[in-house]
Design a protein around this motif. Sequence first.
Motif, PDB file in Angstrom:
ATOM      1  N   ARG A 181       0.855  -1.200   0.000  1.00 53.38           N
ATOM      2  CA  ARG A 181       0.000   0.000   0.000  1.00 53.38           C
ATOM      3  C   ARG A 181       0.883   1.239   0.000  1.00 53.38           C
ATOM      4  O   ARG A 181       1.089   1.879   1.020  1.00 53.38           O
ATOM      5  CB  ARG A 181      -0.910   0.015   1.224  1.00 53.38           C
ATOM      6  CG  ARG A 181      -2.069  -0.909   1.116  1.00 53.38           C
ATOM      7  CD  ARG A 181      -3.411  -0.136   1.038  1.00 53.38           C
ATOM      8  NE  ARG A 181      -4.364  -0.876   0.225  1.00 53.38           N
ATOM      9  CZ  ARG A 181      -4.626  -0.589  -1.052  1.00 53.38           C
ATOM     10  NH1 ARG A 181      -4.048   0.427  -1.652  1.00 53.38           N
ATOM     11  NH2 ARG A 181      -5.469  -1.304  -1.736  1.00 53.38           N
ATOM     12  N   PRO A 183       1.430   4.948  -0.874  1.00 51.16           N
ATOM     13  CA  PRO A 183       0.642   6.119  -1.268  1.00 51.16           C
ATOM     14  C   PRO A 183       1.209   6.702  -2.551  1.00 51.16           C
ATOM     15  O   PRO A 183       2.419   6.782  -2.721  1.00 51.16           O
ATOM     16  CB  PRO A 183       0.858   7.090  -0.100  1.00 51.16           C
ATOM     17  CG  PRO A 183       2.130   6.643   0.555  1.00 51.16           C
ATOM     18  CD  PRO A 183       2.221   5.171   0.344  1.00 51.16           C
ATOM     19  N   LYS A 184       0.334   7.033  -3.458  1.00 50.06           N
ATOM     20  CA  LYS A 184       0.792   7.588  -4.726  1.00 50.06           C
ATOM     21  C   LYS A 184       1.136   9.063  -4.519  1.00 50.06           C
ATOM     22  O   LYS A 184       0.278   9.864  -4.189  1.00 50.06           O
ATOM     23  CB  LYS A 184      -0.296   7.434  -5.794  1.00 50.06           C
ATOM     24  CG  LYS A 184       0.237   7.693  -7.172  1.00 50.06           C
ATOM     25  CD  LYS A 184      -0.257   6.641  -8.169  1.00 50.06           C
ATOM     26  CE  LYS A 184       0.296   6.861  -9.554  1.00 50.06           C
ATOM     27  NZ  LYS A 184       1.593   6.292  -9.831  1.00 50.06           N
ATOM     28  N   LEU A 185       2.397   9.398  -4.680  1.00 41.23           N
ATOM     29  CA  LEU A 185       2.810  10.784  -4.465  1.00 41.23           C
ATOM     30  C   LEU A 185       2.570  11.616  -5.715  1.00 41.23           C
ATOM     31  O   LEU A 185       2.958  11.217  -6.809  1.00 41.23           O
ATOM     32  CB  LEU A 185       4.297  10.835  -4.135  1.00 41.23           C
ATOM     33  CG  LEU A 185       4.748  10.491  -2.733  1.00 41.23           C
ATOM     34  CD1 LEU A 185       6.238  10.749  -2.600  1.00 41.23           C
ATOM     35  CD2 LEU A 185       3.990  11.287  -1.688  1.00 41.23           C
ATOM     36  N   GLU A 233      -6.496  17.996   2.254  1.00 40.89           N
ATOM     37  CA  GLU A 233      -6.804  17.023   1.203  1.00 40.89           C
ATOM     38  C   GLU A 233      -6.641  17.616  -0.198  1.00 40.89           C
ATOM     39  O   GLU A 233      -6.596  16.893  -1.183  1.00 40.89           O
ATOM     40  CB  GLU A 233      -8.220  16.466   1.372  1.00 40.89           C
ATOM     41  CG  GLU A 233      -8.434  15.624   2.636  1.00 40.89           C
ATOM     42  CD  GLU A 233      -7.431  14.480   2.820  1.00 40.89           C
ATOM     43  OE1 GLU A 233      -6.940  13.945   1.799  1.00 40.89           O
ATOM     44  OE2 GLU A 233      -7.126  14.142   3.981  1.00 40.89           O
ATOM     45  N   ASP A 239       0.089  15.116   1.067  1.00 39.35           N
ATOM     46  CA  ASP A 239       0.400  13.760   0.583  1.00 39.35           C
ATOM     47  C   ASP A 239       1.821  13.362   1.018  1.00 39.35           C
ATOM     48  O   ASP A 239       2.065  12.212   1.382  1.00 39.35           O
ATOM     49  CB  ASP A 239       0.316  13.705  -0.951  1.00 39.35           C
ATOM     50  CG  ASP A 239      -1.126  13.716  -1.432  1.00 39.35           C
ATOM     51  OD1 ASP A 239      -1.874  12.807  -1.052  1.00 39.35           O
ATOM     52  OD2 ASP A 239      -1.496  14.645  -2.178  1.00 39.35           O
ATOM     53  N   TYR A 240       2.717  14.308   0.961  1.00 31.87           N
ATOM     54  CA  TYR A 240       4.094  14.020   1.379  1.00 31.87           C
ATOM     55  C   TYR A 240       4.169  13.810   2.895  1.00 31.87           C
ATOM     56  O   TYR A 240       4.896  12.948   3.365  1.00 31.87           O
ATOM     57  CB  TYR A 240       5.042  15.145   0.924  1.00 31.87           C
ATOM     58  CG  TYR A 240       5.397  15.050  -0.549  1.00 31.87           C
ATOM     59  CD1 TYR A 240       4.433  15.263  -1.539  1.00 31.87           C
ATOM     60  CD2 TYR A 240       6.684  14.722  -0.955  1.00 31.87           C
ATOM     61  CE1 TYR A 240       4.739  15.158  -2.880  1.00 31.87           C
ATOM     62  CE2 TYR A 240       7.006  14.616  -2.307  1.00 31.87           C
ATOM     63  CZ  TYR A 240       6.028  14.840  -3.264  1.00 31.87           C
ATOM     64  OH  TYR A 240       6.341  14.719  -4.593  1.00 31.87           O
ATOM     65  N   LYS A 242       1.822  12.582   4.662  1.00 25.48           N
ATOM     66  CA  LYS A 242       1.257  11.255   4.941  1.00 25.48           C
ATOM     67  C   LYS A 242       2.285  10.159   4.680  1.00 25.48           C
ATOM     68  O   LYS A 242       2.284   9.127   5.332  1.00 25.48           O
ATOM     69  CB  LYS A 242      -0.013  11.023   4.100  1.00 25.48           C
ATOM     70  CG  LYS A 242      -1.220  11.745   4.689  1.00 25.48           C
ATOM     71  CD  LYS A 242      -2.516  11.321   4.019  1.00 25.48           C
ATOM     72  CE  LYS A 242      -2.654  12.032   2.680  1.00 25.48           C
ATOM     73  NZ  LYS A 242      -3.996  11.905   2.081  1.00 25.48           N
ATOM     74  N   ALA A 243       3.157  10.393   3.710  1.00 26.51           N
ATOM     75  CA  ALA A 243       4.170   9.382   3.394  1.00 26.51           C
ATOM     76  C   ALA A 243       5.380   9.484   4.324  1.00 26.51           C
ATOM     77  O   ALA A 243       6.019   8.478   4.615  1.00 26.51           O
ATOM     78  CB  ALA A 243       4.601   9.513   1.935  1.00 26.51           C
TER      79      ALA A 243
END
Length: 327
Positions: A181, A183-185, A233, A239-240, A242-243
């Motif tokens: 899984r 995450p798509k960055l 969001e 997003d970064y 979250k990764a």
Amino acid sequence: MRILSGMRSTGRLHLGHLVTLEKWKELQDGGNECFYFIANWHGLTSHIEETASFREWTLDIVRTYVSVGLDPEKSVLFVQSAIKEHAELFLYFSMLVSVSRLERVPTFKDQKEQITDRDLSSGGFLLYPVLQAADILMYLANGVPVGEDQIYHVELTREIARKFNAQFGEVFPEPEPLLARVPKLPGTDGRKMSKSYGNFILVDTNEKELWKMLAPMMTDPARKRRTDPGDPEKCPVWDYHKAFTSSQEERDWVVNGCKTAGIGCLDCKKVLQKNLVERLSPVWEKFNYLRENPRLLDDIIEDGNSRARTVAKETMRRVLGVTKLGW
Ligand code: TRP
Ligand code: SF4
């Protein structure tokens, strides 16, 4: 488990790849027998005009593998084109799949439709997943860590294994995809990451260069002024986070601060910068060490190739045995 996965030699690795490699490392450290390789023949399907760069990219990828903690003592790190047996097994497998079956592979259909700036009319491109099946089954892998887009290729690999076994006798296991899984960055500008947009962050960077990419990074357009609240969001910086921001406290701080305009985007990016530097510093250190000692990398690849070749030769010995084609 016997694990196999690979990356194509079509460029240098960026932060999106880092997360994938960390999953590979987990599998390695979990006591599995891992084979990780560079699919430079697969690179030909889309980058045949750029083969002059393949060597550089391949070295960069192996250097990154090792820097993130893939241990050449534990995992077999090798280069596809060094193991000619892949081409041989691919030939057998190509006889077991119909053209119409290959034309129905979603990645084939999608890329044909979406990619207009490259010529995808070659037989090699159609046969791409068959070569991938040879990569996987050569090492009798039962687990293949891949992203969502590759699941169908593993499914086709299972079909090929079944067909071969039914025709000639049990040689190959049916491998499972191990869905990482990841995450798509998005790119730093919020668009899809792409070489031509220059909107990605290489793993091989440093503190200064990293900040040069993060500071101007696109944020939620609603936050025009410092006092405007935003929505994480709608922001690629989130997003970064979250990764790469593992502390729940810091994540909450981002979300609340963003929604209430309690923090500015620059504050938010500084925390991301801190976390990335923390995560990447040991990687950079190893990476630079390997760059300064190129012989080490050559030795790692030579040793990996030789270990892979031993397994590949044994598989081909069995294939030639059951097909009765050995001389
Ligand atoms: N098709 C994979 C990708 O684009 C690369 C690849 C080639 C691969 N052979 C493989 C991945 C075997 C896993 C196993 O990412
Ligand atoms: Fe993005 Fe952070 Fe700015 Fe919110 S505060 S818009 S998450 S950079």
